[in-house]
Scaffold this active site. Sequence first.
Site, short mmCIF file in Angstrom:
data_model
loop_
_atom_site.label_atom_id
_atom_site.label_comp_id
_atom_site.label_asym_id
_atom_site.label_seq_id
_atom_site.Cartn_x
_atom_site.Cartn_y
_atom_site.Cartn_z
N SER A 156 66.30 25.99 26.93
CA SER A 156 66.20 24.69 26.27
C SER A 156 66.47 24.75 24.78
O SER A 156 66.67 23.71 24.15
CB SER A 156 64.82 24.06 26.51
OG SER A 156 63.81 24.81 25.86
N LYS A 194 59.72 24.06 20.79
CA LYS A 194 60.64 22.97 20.52
C LYS A 194 60.67 22.67 19.02
O LYS A 194 59.81 23.09 18.26
CB LYS A 194 60.22 21.70 21.27
CG LYS A 194 60.28 21.79 22.78
CD LYS A 194 61.71 21.88 23.28
CE LYS A 194 61.77 21.90 24.81
NZ LYS A 194 61.25 23.19 25.35
#
Length: 235
Positions: A156, A194
Amino acid sequence: MLTRKQFELLKFINERLKEAGVPPSFDEMKDALDLRSKSGIHRLITALEERGFIRRLPNRARAIEVIKLPDLGGNTGGGRRGFTPSVIEGTLGKVRPPSHSHAEDESDRNVAVPVMGRIAAGTPIEALQTRSHTISVPPDMLGSGEHYALEVRGDSMVEAGILDGDMALIQRNESAETGDIVVALIDEEEATLKRFRRRGASIALEPANAAYEVRILPPNRVRIQGKLIGLYRKY
Protein backbone atom coordinates in the site's frame (compact mmCIF):
# COMPACT_ATOMS: atom_id res chain seq x y z
CA MET A 1 26.06 17.89 -16.81
CA LEU A 2 22.50 17.97 -15.55
CA THR A 3 19.77 20.27 -16.78
CA ARG A 4 18.20 22.60 -14.23
CA LYS A 5 15.07 20.45 -13.95
CA GLN A 6 17.13 17.27 -13.59
CA PHE A 7 19.14 18.82 -10.77
CA GLU A 8 16.02 20.20 -9.06
CA LEU A 9 14.41 16.76 -9.10
CA LEU A 10 17.56 15.03 -7.85
CA LYS A 11 17.87 17.55 -5.03
CA PHE A 12 14.19 17.17 -4.09
CA ILE A 13 14.41 13.37 -3.96
CA ASN A 14 17.60 13.52 -1.91
CA GLU A 15 16.16 16.02 0.59
CA ARG A 16 13.00 13.96 1.04
CA LEU A 17 15.06 10.82 1.65
CA LYS A 18 17.07 12.64 4.29
CA GLU A 19 13.99 14.14 5.97
CA ALA A 20 11.53 11.24 5.81
CA GLY A 21 13.61 8.18 4.96
CA VAL A 22 11.53 7.51 1.85
CA PRO A 23 11.43 9.09 -1.63
CA PRO A 24 8.57 11.37 -2.68
CA SER A 25 5.68 10.12 -4.78
CA PHE A 26 5.45 11.01 -8.46
CA ASP A 27 2.64 13.46 -7.69
CA GLU A 28 4.82 15.20 -5.11
CA MET A 29 7.69 15.40 -7.60
CA LYS A 30 5.35 16.85 -10.22
CA ASP A 31 4.07 19.50 -7.81
CA ALA A 32 7.55 20.37 -6.53
CA LEU A 33 8.84 20.98 -10.06
CA ASP A 34 5.61 22.69 -11.17
CA LEU A 35 5.07 20.26 -14.04
CA ARG A 36 1.68 19.60 -15.60
CA SER A 37 1.93 15.82 -15.88
CA LYS A 38 3.82 12.87 -14.44
CA SER A 39 5.19 12.00 -17.88
CA GLY A 40 7.72 14.80 -17.46
CA ILE A 41 8.83 13.26 -14.16
CA HIS A 42 9.24 9.88 -15.85
CA ARG A 43 11.54 11.46 -18.45
CA LEU A 44 13.62 13.24 -15.81
CA ILE A 45 13.97 10.10 -13.71
CA THR A 46 15.04 8.09 -16.76
CA ALA A 47 17.67 10.72 -17.57
CA LEU A 48 18.99 10.71 -13.99
CA GLU A 49 19.14 6.93 -13.99
CA GLU A 50 20.99 6.84 -17.31
CA ARG A 51 23.56 9.29 -15.90
CA GLY A 52 24.09 7.17 -12.80
CA PHE A 53 22.64 9.56 -10.21
CA ILE A 54 19.71 7.40 -9.10
CA ARG A 55 18.70 3.76 -9.18
CA ARG A 56 15.24 2.28 -9.57
CA LEU A 57 14.89 -1.09 -7.85
CA PRO A 58 13.89 -3.74 -10.42
CA ASN A 59 10.32 -5.03 -10.36
CA ARG A 60 9.37 -2.61 -7.60
CA ALA A 61 7.08 0.29 -8.37
CA ARG A 62 8.72 3.72 -8.08
CA ALA A 63 11.30 2.67 -5.48
CA ILE A 64 14.14 5.15 -6.00
CA GLU A 65 17.54 5.50 -4.37
CA VAL A 66 20.01 8.32 -4.90
CA ILE A 67 23.43 6.91 -5.76
CA LYS A 68 25.39 10.14 -5.99
CA LEU A 69 25.09 13.88 -6.24
CA PRO A 70 26.96 16.04 -8.76
CA ASP A 71 30.20 17.60 -7.57
CA LEU A 72 29.04 21.18 -7.91
CA GLY A 73 31.90 22.96 -6.20
CA GLY A 74 30.74 26.55 -5.88
CA ASN A 75 27.70 26.19 -8.11
CA THR A 76 24.19 26.81 -6.84
CA GLY A 77 22.54 23.77 -5.31
CA GLY A 78 24.97 22.86 -2.56
CA GLY A 79 26.06 19.43 -3.72
CA ARG A 80 27.82 17.21 -1.20
CA ARG A 81 30.70 14.83 -1.66
CA GLY A 82 30.70 11.26 -0.46
CA PHE A 83 26.93 10.79 -0.64
CA THR A 84 25.42 7.32 -0.16
CA PRO A 85 21.77 6.22 -0.14
CA SER A 86 19.60 6.92 2.90
CA VAL A 87 18.02 3.47 2.85
CA ILE A 88 19.99 1.14 5.11
CA GLU A 89 21.29 -1.73 2.99
CA GLY A 90 22.05 -5.34 3.80
CA THR A 91 22.29 -6.92 7.24
CA LEU A 92 24.87 -4.64 8.85
CA GLY A 93 22.65 -1.59 9.09
CA LYS A 94 25.19 0.89 7.73
CA VAL A 95 23.93 4.10 6.14
CA ARG A 96 27.36 5.08 4.89
CA PRO A 97 30.41 2.83 4.77
CA PRO A 98 33.01 3.95 7.34
CA SER A 99 36.65 4.34 6.45
CA HIS A 100 38.72 1.21 7.06
CA SER A 101 40.52 2.64 10.08
CA HIS A 102 37.24 3.44 11.85
CA ALA A 103 35.16 0.42 10.81
CA GLU A 104 35.29 -1.34 14.18
CA ASP A 105 34.52 1.85 16.12
CA GLU A 106 31.51 2.58 13.90
CA SER A 107 30.19 -0.96 14.41
CA ASP A 108 30.56 -0.64 18.19
CA ARG A 109 28.52 2.58 18.21
CA ASN A 110 25.56 1.10 16.33
CA VAL A 111 22.26 0.88 18.21
CA ALA A 112 20.26 -2.35 18.54
CA VAL A 113 16.66 -1.55 17.59
CA PRO A 114 14.02 -4.13 18.61
CA VAL A 115 11.83 -5.60 15.89
CA MET A 116 8.35 -5.58 17.43
CA GLY A 117 6.43 -7.48 14.77
CA ARG A 118 4.71 -6.78 11.49
CA ILE A 119 2.85 -3.64 10.53
CA ALA A 120 -0.45 -5.31 9.67
CA ALA A 121 -4.04 -5.38 10.87
CA GLY A 122 -4.92 -6.94 14.19
CA THR A 123 -2.34 -6.18 16.88
CA PRO A 124 -1.73 -2.93 18.78
CA ILE A 125 1.95 -2.07 19.16
CA GLU A 126 1.73 -2.18 22.97
CA ALA A 127 0.57 -5.80 22.85
CA LEU A 128 3.70 -6.94 21.03
CA GLN A 129 5.82 -7.84 24.04
CA THR A 130 7.97 -10.50 22.38
CA ARG A 131 10.87 -9.05 20.46
CA SER A 132 11.76 -11.47 17.70
CA HIS A 133 15.22 -9.98 17.15
CA THR A 134 17.04 -6.69 16.77
CA ILE A 135 18.62 -4.83 13.88
CA SER A 136 21.80 -2.76 14.08
CA VAL A 137 21.31 0.89 13.14
CA PRO A 138 23.76 3.83 13.10
CA PRO A 139 22.88 6.31 15.88
CA ASP A 140 22.78 9.27 13.49
CA MET A 141 19.93 7.54 11.67
CA LEU A 142 17.79 7.57 14.80
CA GLY A 143 18.18 10.84 16.66
CA SER A 144 16.59 11.27 20.08
CA GLY A 145 13.72 9.35 21.62
CA GLU A 146 12.63 5.72 21.72
CA HIS A 147 12.63 3.61 18.58
CA TYR A 148 11.43 0.27 17.30
CA ALA A 149 11.17 -1.52 13.96
CA LEU A 150 8.25 -3.17 12.20
CA GLU A 151 8.33 -5.51 9.23
CA VAL A 152 6.25 -4.09 6.39
CA ARG A 153 3.66 -6.40 4.87
CA GLY A 154 1.80 -5.43 1.71
CA ASP A 155 2.19 -2.91 -1.09
CA SER A 156 0.00 0.00 0.00
CA MET A 157 3.01 2.36 0.30
CA VAL A 158 5.11 1.32 -2.71
CA GLU A 159 4.93 4.73 -4.40
CA ALA A 160 6.59 6.20 -1.31
CA GLY A 161 9.41 3.67 -1.74
CA ILE A 162 8.24 1.45 1.13
CA LEU A 163 8.31 -2.15 -0.03
CA ASP A 164 6.95 -5.47 1.17
CA GLY A 165 9.57 -6.98 3.48
CA ASP A 166 11.23 -3.68 4.45
CA MET A 167 11.87 -2.95 8.10
CA ALA A 168 10.27 0.38 8.99
CA LEU A 169 12.28 2.31 11.60
CA ILE A 170 9.80 4.07 13.86
CA GLN A 171 10.28 6.82 16.44
CA ARG A 172 7.67 6.53 19.19
CA ASN A 173 5.43 9.58 19.05
CA GLU A 174 1.81 10.28 19.87
CA SER A 175 1.43 13.22 17.50
CA ALA A 176 2.15 13.88 13.84
CA GLU A 177 2.33 16.70 11.31
CA THR A 178 0.52 16.66 7.99
CA GLY A 179 2.59 14.69 5.50
CA ASP A 180 4.29 12.45 8.07
CA ILE A 181 4.23 8.70 7.47
CA VAL A 182 2.96 7.21 10.71
CA VAL A 183 2.02 4.04 12.51
CA ALA A 184 -1.68 4.61 13.18
CA LEU A 185 -3.83 2.42 15.39
CA ILE A 186 -7.45 2.40 14.23
CA ASP A 187 -10.19 1.54 16.73
CA GLU A 188 -7.53 0.06 19.04
CA GLU A 189 -7.39 -2.95 16.71
CA GLU A 190 -5.75 -2.29 13.37
CA ALA A 191 -2.20 -0.98 13.02
CA THR A 192 -1.33 0.53 9.66
CA LEU A 193 1.53 2.49 8.07
CA LYS A 194 0.11 5.43 6.12
CA ARG A 195 0.68 9.11 5.34
CA PHE A 196 -1.08 11.34 7.87
CA ARG A 197 -3.09 14.40 6.85
CA ARG A 198 -5.74 16.54 8.50
CA ARG A 199 -8.92 17.22 6.54
CA GLY A 200 -11.01 19.67 8.50
CA ALA A 201 -12.06 17.94 11.70
CA SER A 202 -11.13 14.51 10.33
CA ILE A 203 -7.93 12.56 9.80
CA ALA A 204 -6.95 11.13 6.42
CA LEU A 205 -4.70 8.07 6.27
CA GLU A 206 -3.35 8.02 2.73
CA PRO A 207 -1.80 5.03 0.96
CA ALA A 208 0.90 5.49 -1.66
CA ASN A 209 -0.67 3.12 -4.15
CA ALA A 210 -3.57 3.99 -6.43
CA ALA A 211 -5.08 0.54 -5.85
CA TYR A 212 -5.92 1.50 -2.26
CA GLU A 213 -8.41 4.05 -0.95
CA VAL A 214 -7.76 6.91 1.45
CA ARG A 215 -9.37 6.31 4.83
CA ILE A 216 -11.12 9.33 6.39
CA LEU A 217 -11.71 8.88 10.11
CA PRO A 218 -12.68 10.98 13.14
CA PRO A 219 -9.78 11.70 15.51
CA ASN A 220 -11.26 9.55 18.30
CA ARG A 221 -10.78 6.45 16.13
CA VAL A 222 -7.10 7.06 15.37
CA ARG A 223 -4.14 6.91 17.73
CA ILE A 224 -0.65 7.75 16.49
CA GLN A 225 2.00 5.33 17.75
CA GLY A 226 5.06 6.58 15.94
CA LYS A 227 6.58 8.26 12.90
CA LEU A 228 8.65 6.67 10.15
CA ILE A 229 12.26 7.87 10.21
CA GLY A 230 13.89 5.40 7.82
CA LEU A 231 13.97 1.96 6.25
CA TYR A 232 16.16 -1.10 6.69
CA ARG A 233 16.28 -3.19 3.53
CA LYS A 234 17.99 -6.44 2.62
CA TYR A 235 19.12 -7.11 -0.96
